[in-house]
Design an enzyme around this catalytic site. Structure first.
Site: not given
Ligand code: IDP
Ligand code: MG
Length: 139
Positions: A10, A50, A116, A113, A127
């Site tokens: 990212k 997304y 992905h 984070n 994807e």
């Molecule tokens: P993942 O990337 O671990 O699969 P997902 O729940 O699919 O997590 O969420 C997609 C992306 O959305 C996350 O990687 C993160 O960048 C963002 N995200 C997830 N939860 C939150 C939140 O509570 N606040 C802000 N951003 C979030």
């Molecule tokens: Mg996810």
């Protein structure tokens, strides 16, 4: 079973010069890059990718973040690639990620984070086709 997964380095991790370290982690874990593309997402590219999170409160912020700078998009291939990559990544929230994971090393917070990874065979298929429509999805 050899399978393919979609990974994204990212914009936060690209800005931190972590591309090399993250790709080295994939290779050391026998997740072989079979396609790589560096690109800056448009807002609509991020929104389409997304779409499953459209109703979440963080959706607009997430899509702004994902289009804030270049990303590196990869298809990784290997045994149990989908699950293996999720383990290598660590928990969504870097504060909760296991030591030794990519998100522990490079993530800033639950949104920024670093990486992905596809979470199931169905999402991997969607994807991979989203960014590499020319790829042969047959094993
Ligand atoms: P993942 O990337 O671990 O699969 P997902 O729940 O699919 O997590 O969420 C997609 C992306 O959305 C996350 O990687 C993160 O960048 C963002 N995200 C997830 N939860 C939150 C939140 O509570 N606040 C802000 N951003 C979030
Ligand atoms: Mg996810």
């Amino acid at each position: 079973m050899s399978e393919r997964t979609l990974a994204i380095i990212k914009p936060d991790a690209v800005k931190k010069h972590a591309i090399g370290d993250i790709i080295a982690r994939y290779e050391k874990a026998s997740l072989k890059p079979v396609a790589i593309r560096m690109m800056q997402f448009s807002m609509s590219t991020a929104e389409g990718f997304y779409a499953v999170h459209k109703a979440r409160p963080f959706f607009q912020s997430l899509c702004s973040f994902m289009s804030s700078g270049p990303s590196v998009v990869l298809v990784l291939q290997g045994d149990n690639a989908i699950k293996k990559n999720r383990e290598l990544m660590g928990a969504t929230d870097p504060a909760k990620a296991e030591p030794g994971t990519i998100r522990k090393a490079h993530g800033t917070n639950i949104e920024f984070n670093a990486v992905h990874g596809s979470d199931s065979p169905e999402t991997a298929k969607f994807e991979i086709a989203y960014f590499f429509p020319e790829m042969d999805l047959a094993e």
